[in-house]
Design a protein around this motif. Structure first.
Motif, PDB file in Angstrom:
ATOM      1  N   GLU A 161       0.864  -1.180   0.000  1.00  0.00           N
ATOM      2  CA  GLU A 161       0.000   0.000   0.000  1.00  0.00           C
ATOM      3  C   GLU A 161       0.901   1.230   0.000  1.00  0.00           C
ATOM      4  O   GLU A 161       1.775   1.366   0.853  1.00  0.00           O
ATOM      5  CB  GLU A 161      -0.924   0.010   1.212  1.00  0.00           C
ATOM      6  CG  GLU A 161      -1.930   1.147   1.176  1.00  0.00           C
ATOM      7  CD  GLU A 161      -3.016   1.005   2.222  1.00  0.00           C
ATOM      8  OE1 GLU A 161      -3.662   2.025   2.532  1.00  0.00           O
ATOM      9  OE2 GLU A 161      -3.203  -0.116   2.738  1.00  0.00           O
ATOM     10  N   ILE A 162       0.673   2.098  -0.978  1.00  0.00           N
ATOM     11  CA  ILE A 162       1.541   3.256  -1.178  1.00  0.00           C
ATOM     12  C   ILE A 162       0.721   4.530  -1.004  1.00  0.00           C
ATOM     13  O   ILE A 162      -0.360   4.664  -1.570  1.00  0.00           O
ATOM     14  CB  ILE A 162       2.168   3.254  -2.594  1.00  0.00           C
ATOM     15  CG1 ILE A 162       2.845   1.910  -2.890  1.00  0.00           C
ATOM     16  CG2 ILE A 162       3.143   4.401  -2.755  1.00  0.00           C
ATOM     17  CD1 ILE A 162       3.226   1.734  -4.341  1.00  0.00           C
ATOM     18  N   ARG A 163       1.266   5.452  -0.218  1.00  0.00           N
ATOM     19  CA  ARG A 163       0.666   6.788  -0.088  1.00  0.00           C
ATOM     20  C   ARG A 163       1.779   7.823  -0.214  1.00  0.00           C
ATOM     21  O   ARG A 163       2.745   7.790   0.540  1.00  0.00           O
ATOM     22  CB  ARG A 163      -0.065   6.946   1.241  1.00  0.00           C
ATOM     23  CG  ARG A 163      -0.763   8.308   1.376  1.00  0.00           C
ATOM     24  CD  ARG A 163      -1.467   8.431   2.707  1.00  0.00           C
ATOM     25  NE  ARG A 163      -2.646   7.607   2.762  1.00  0.00           N
ATOM     26  CZ  ARG A 163      -3.853   7.976   2.319  1.00  0.00           C
ATOM     27  NH1 ARG A 163      -4.004   9.165   1.772  1.00  0.00           N
ATOM     28  NH2 ARG A 163      -4.879   7.172   2.436  1.00  0.00           N
ATOM     29  N   GLU A 164       1.590   8.743  -1.167  1.00  0.00           N
ATOM     30  CA  GLU A 164       2.601   9.767  -1.412  1.00  0.00           C
ATOM     31  C   GLU A 164       2.215  11.077  -0.728  1.00  0.00           C
ATOM     32  O   GLU A 164       1.042  11.334  -0.474  1.00  0.00           O
ATOM     33  CB  GLU A 164       2.766   9.992  -2.915  1.00  0.00           C
ATOM     34  CG  GLU A 164       3.257   8.754  -3.656  1.00  0.00           C
ATOM     35  CD  GLU A 164       3.319   8.959  -5.155  1.00  0.00           C
ATOM     36  OE1 GLU A 164       4.371   8.687  -5.731  1.00  0.00           O
ATOM     37  OE2 GLU A 164       2.307   9.399  -5.730  1.00  0.00           O
ATOM     38  N   GLY A 165       3.202  11.908  -0.443  1.00  0.00           N
ATOM     39  CA  GLY A 165       2.936  13.190   0.198  1.00  0.00           C
ATOM     40  C   GLY A 165       4.222  13.988   0.347  1.00  0.00           C
ATOM     41  O   GLY A 165       5.205  13.765  -0.369  1.00  0.00           O
ATOM     42  N   HIS A 166       4.200  14.930   1.272  1.00  0.00           N
ATOM     43  CA  HIS A 166       5.372  15.762   1.547  1.00  0.00           C
ATOM     44  C   HIS A 166       5.605  15.822   3.051  1.00  0.00           C
ATOM     45  O   HIS A 166       4.659  15.811   3.835  1.00  0.00           O
ATOM     46  CB  HIS A 166       5.179  17.170   0.990  1.00  0.00           C
ATOM     47  CG  HIS A 166       5.104  17.215  -0.509  1.00  0.00           C
ATOM     48  ND1 HIS A 166       3.920  17.033  -1.212  1.00  0.00           N
ATOM     49  CD2 HIS A 166       6.077  17.397  -1.441  1.00  0.00           C
ATOM     50  CE1 HIS A 166       4.159  17.122  -2.502  1.00  0.00           C
ATOM     51  NE2 HIS A 166       5.459  17.337  -2.680  1.00  0.00           N
ATOM     52  N   ASN A 167       6.870  15.898   3.438  1.00  0.00           N
ATOM     53  CA  ASN A 167       7.200  16.006   4.861  1.00  0.00           C
ATOM     54  C   ASN A 167       7.070  17.466   5.321  1.00  0.00           C
ATOM     55  O   ASN A 167       6.765  18.351   4.503  1.00  0.00           O
ATOM     56  CB  ASN A 167       8.595  15.438   5.126  1.00  0.00           C
ATOM     57  CG  ASN A 167       9.686  16.249   4.441  1.00  0.00           C
ATOM     58  OD1 ASN A 167       9.457  17.367   3.993  1.00  0.00           O
ATOM     59  ND2 ASN A 167      10.864  15.680   4.350  1.00  0.00           N
ATOM     60  N   PRO A 168       7.286  17.770   6.619  1.00  0.00           N
ATOM     61  CA  PRO A 168       7.139  19.163   7.096  1.00  0.00           C
ATOM     62  C   PRO A 168       8.022  20.164   6.369  1.00  0.00           C
ATOM     63  O   PRO A 168       7.711  21.360   6.347  1.00  0.00           O
ATOM     64  CB  PRO A 168       7.514  19.052   8.575  1.00  0.00           C
ATOM     65  CG  PRO A 168       7.162  17.646   8.944  1.00  0.00           C
ATOM     66  CD  PRO A 168       7.474  16.830   7.741  1.00  0.00           C
ATOM     67  N   ASP A 169       9.112  19.718   5.771  1.00  0.00           N
ATOM     68  CA  ASP A 169       9.982  20.611   4.999  1.00  0.00           C
ATOM     69  C   ASP A 169       9.558  20.703   3.541  1.00  0.00           C
ATOM     70  O   ASP A 169      10.311  21.202   2.690  1.00  0.00           O
ATOM     71  CB  ASP A 169      11.444  20.132   5.080  1.00  0.00           C
ATOM     72  CG  ASP A 169      11.971  20.186   6.500  1.00  0.00           C
ATOM     73  OD1 ASP A 169      11.582  21.124   7.231  1.00  0.00           O
ATOM     74  OD2 ASP A 169      12.742  19.281   6.878  1.00  0.00           O
ATOM     75  N   ASN A 170       8.345  20.182   3.241  1.00  0.00           N
ATOM     76  CA  ASN A 170       7.773  20.215   1.885  1.00  0.00           C
ATOM     77  C   ASN A 170       8.612  19.432   0.877  1.00  0.00           C
ATOM     78  O   ASN A 170       8.666  19.765  -0.307  1.00  0.00           O
ATOM     79  CB  ASN A 170       7.592  21.656   1.404  1.00  0.00           C
ATOM     80  CG  ASN A 170       6.541  21.753   0.305  1.00  0.00           C
ATOM     81  OD1 ASN A 170       5.588  20.973   0.272  1.00  0.00           O
ATOM     82  ND2 ASN A 170       6.728  22.682  -0.616  1.00  0.00           N
ATOM     83  N   ILE A 171       9.288  18.400   1.361  1.00  0.00           N
ATOM     84  CA  ILE A 171      10.061  17.513   0.486  1.00  0.00           C
ATOM     85  C   ILE A 171       9.242  16.247   0.238  1.00  0.00           C
ATOM     86  O   ILE A 171       8.676  15.672   1.168  1.00  0.00           O
ATOM     87  CB  ILE A 171      11.413  17.159   1.118  1.00  0.00           C
ATOM     88  CG1 ILE A 171      12.251  18.427   1.326  1.00  0.00           C
ATOM     89  CG2 ILE A 171      12.173  16.162   0.240  1.00  0.00           C
ATOM     90  CD1 ILE A 171      13.538  18.186   2.071  1.00  0.00           C
ATOM     91  N   TYR A 172       9.185  15.814  -1.047  1.00  0.00           N
ATOM     92  CA  TYR A 172       8.395  14.631  -1.410  1.00  0.00           C
ATOM     93  C   TYR A 172       8.883  13.398  -0.663  1.00  0.00           C
ATOM     94  O   TYR A 172      10.086  13.185  -0.500  1.00  0.00           O
ATOM     95  CB  TYR A 172       8.489  14.381  -2.915  1.00  0.00           C
ATOM     96  CG  TYR A 172       7.919  13.040  -3.340  1.00  0.00           C
ATOM     97  CD1 TYR A 172       6.590  12.915  -3.719  1.00  0.00           C
ATOM     98  CD2 TYR A 172       8.721  11.890  -3.343  1.00  0.00           C
ATOM     99  CE1 TYR A 172       6.066  11.685  -4.104  1.00  0.00           C
ATOM    100  CE2 TYR A 172       8.209  10.661  -3.715  1.00  0.00           C
ATOM    101  CZ  TYR A 172       6.882  10.568  -4.102  1.00  0.00           C
ATOM    102  OH  TYR A 172       6.368   9.349  -4.466  1.00  0.00           O
ATOM    103  N   GLU A 173       7.926  12.580  -0.237  1.00  0.00           N
ATOM    104  CA  GLU A 173       8.246  11.261   0.299  1.00  0.00           C
ATOM    105  C   GLU A 173       7.022  10.362   0.145  1.00  0.00           C
ATOM    106  O   GLU A 173       5.882  10.836   0.132  1.00  0.00           O
ATOM    107  CB  GLU A 173       8.697  11.334   1.755  1.00  0.00           C
ATOM    108  CG  GLU A 173       7.662  11.860   2.712  1.00  0.00           C
ATOM    109  CD  GLU A 173       8.188  11.968   4.138  1.00  0.00           C
ATOM    110  OE1 GLU A 173       9.425  12.005   4.320  1.00  0.00           O
ATOM    111  OE2 GLU A 173       7.357  12.007   5.068  1.00  0.00           O
ATOM    112  N   ALA A 174       7.282   9.068  -0.009  1.00  0.00           N
ATOM    113  CA  ALA A 174       6.211   8.078  -0.139  1.00  0.00           C
ATOM    114  C   ALA A 174       6.298   7.120   1.039  1.00  0.00           C
ATOM    115  O   ALA A 174       7.391   6.709   1.445  1.00  0.00           O
ATOM    116  CB  ALA A 174       6.346   7.323  -1.451  1.00  0.00           C
TER     117      ALA A 174
END
Length: 427
Positions: A161-174
């Motif tokens: 199960e994959i969910r993509e987003g951004h961390n608090p520093d607005n850097i992409y992470e999945a």
């Protein structure tokens, strides 16, 4: 020293420096203060010191609680029953828990900064890439099933199960969740194999019944051929066999042979594998079924068809014919066992905005309440040695799995009602 302690110490130093700066800007000699002012100042300093000590104690307790919660979180994260991984834009593993490392048959140090695809079986990597591309919505999770490489390079089945987003520093992470479904997959394959075996058994049983129907439908034509043959022989013996009689007999024989050939074609088409889907109405499927049944019912059972539907469906006709044959066969058995006169089977085809509903009902007394919930169980039969107990089970499987529909049944007006509901999405 942990990160929080370092930050606290740095903040204290900064406050001290600012306080010294403020004191330097507002110099006031203690020598010019009166005794009362000195006494009040000392009192305020003592109170302030106590406040600072109390705040320091509270900060210490807060830090202890934070450390406790942090360790609890780490334990929960590492000992979770599923694997967790955090990936960057390139698919490299930034973080992972112990469960993920154990599933992949290695330790945390060996998977950090490694591409997740290194742990996916080469043949299944396209499944992972397709899963990633399913949606452009970062907040929408996606899932797939594929084989990953585990301990000792042994593949195992995993649900990702994959969910993509951004961390608090607005850097992409999945964020990737890995679940081992190997046991579930093995059980599912076994169930699928058992289902195929039962389907083959049901088809063999249906073949036996259909061969019996062929024999029944051919019995009268063969009898007619024998009578024509005997008539021609007698006329020949009596010298009365003229051209007109030969032509008339030839025409009758030809009609009978065409009927018998057409009967064989109907049965051959039914048993033909890999039949393509065709756009056909339910009434046409019913007519095909009744054509296969032929004279088996007409002599003692009346079959009435009422069609209120005009929408065709894109379906495998023969699979639905098999379902109708099973249900009509059960109705015939019930009517003959109850010795009902007149024996009637009524078929009603209705249509709603979303479904086509076929109801098959008889007047054979209904299904005994003691077994009404058991009749679709595999190998459950009321026909003794003559039954396989697979007809209704296979019918329900075909309707639910291959037509995404529903097969239900109930008793009404001293008879059994079987209802087949098919979704119009097959149009």
């Amino acid at each position: 020293m942990n990160t929080n302690a370092v930050q606290l110490k740095s903040s204290t130093r900064m406050l001290r420096r600012k306080a010294e700066e403020l004191a330097a800007r507002n110099p006031k000699s203690l020598e010019i203060l009166s005794d009362v002012e000195n006494h009040n100042l000392i009192h305020e300093l003592q109170v302030h010191q106590i406040e600072l000590e109390m705040q320091n104690e509270q900060l210490h307790l807060t830090q202890v609680e934070l450390d406790r919660e942090r360790h609890r979180y780490i334990d929960l994260y590492n000992l979770a029953p599923v694997g967790y991984c955090t990936l960057n834009m390139q698919g490299k593993i930034l973080q992972a828990n112990m469960t993920a490392a154990n599933l992949l048959g290695t330790n945390l140090n060996n998977i950090i900064n490694q591409s997740i695809t290194l742990f996916i079986l080469q043949e299944d990597q396209d499944i992972y890439y397709m899963c990633q591309k399913q949606s452009d919505n970062l907040d929408e999770s996606r899932s797939c099933e594929l084989r990953m490489i585990g301990k000792n390079e042994k593949p195992f089945w995993a649900h990702l199960e994959i969910r993509e987003g951004h961390n608090p520093d607005n850097i992409y992470e999945a964020h990737l969740i890995i679940s081992d479904i190997t046991k579930y997959t093995i059980v599912k394959e076994k169930l699928k194999l058992n289902e195929q075996i039962m389907l083959a058994q049901a088809q063999k049983a249906a073949m036996g019944e259909l061969i019996s129907m062929i024999a029944h439908q051919w019995r009268q034509p063969l009898n007619n051929l024998a009578l024509i043959n005997q008539d021609m022989y007698i006329k020949l013996e009596l010298g009365k066999l003229d051209d007109k009689s030969v032509y008339a007999s030839h025409e009758k024989i030809d009609q009978i042979l065409q009927f018998m050939s057409k009967t064989i074609d109907d049965f051959r088409n039914f048993f033909s594998p890999d039949q393509p889907k065709e756009l056909i109405s339910i009434e046409e499927v019913i007519n095909c079924t009744l054509k296969i049944i032929g004279q088996c019912y007409v002599t003692n059972i009346a079959i009435n068809v009422h069609n209120n539907s005009t929408t065709p469906l894109l379906i495998h006709k023969n699979s639905l014919v098999q379902v109708f044959l099973n249900i009509l066969g059960n109705a015939k058995h019930a009517l003959e066992s109850a010795n009902v006169k007149p024996a009637i089977i009524t078929i009603i085809i209705d249509e709603t905005p979303t479904s086509i509903i076929t109801t098959i009902r008889d007047n054979g007394g209904g299904i005994p309440e003691a077994i009404i919930d058991k009749i679709a169980l595999p190998y459950f039969t009321t026909k003794g040695l003559m039954g396989t107990g697979l007809g209704l089970y296979i019918s329900q499987t075909i309707i639910e799995k291959y037509f995404s529909g529903a097969l239900t049944w109930y008793n009404k007006n001293q008879g059994a009602c079987f209802v087949i509901t098919l979704d119009k999405s097959h149009v």
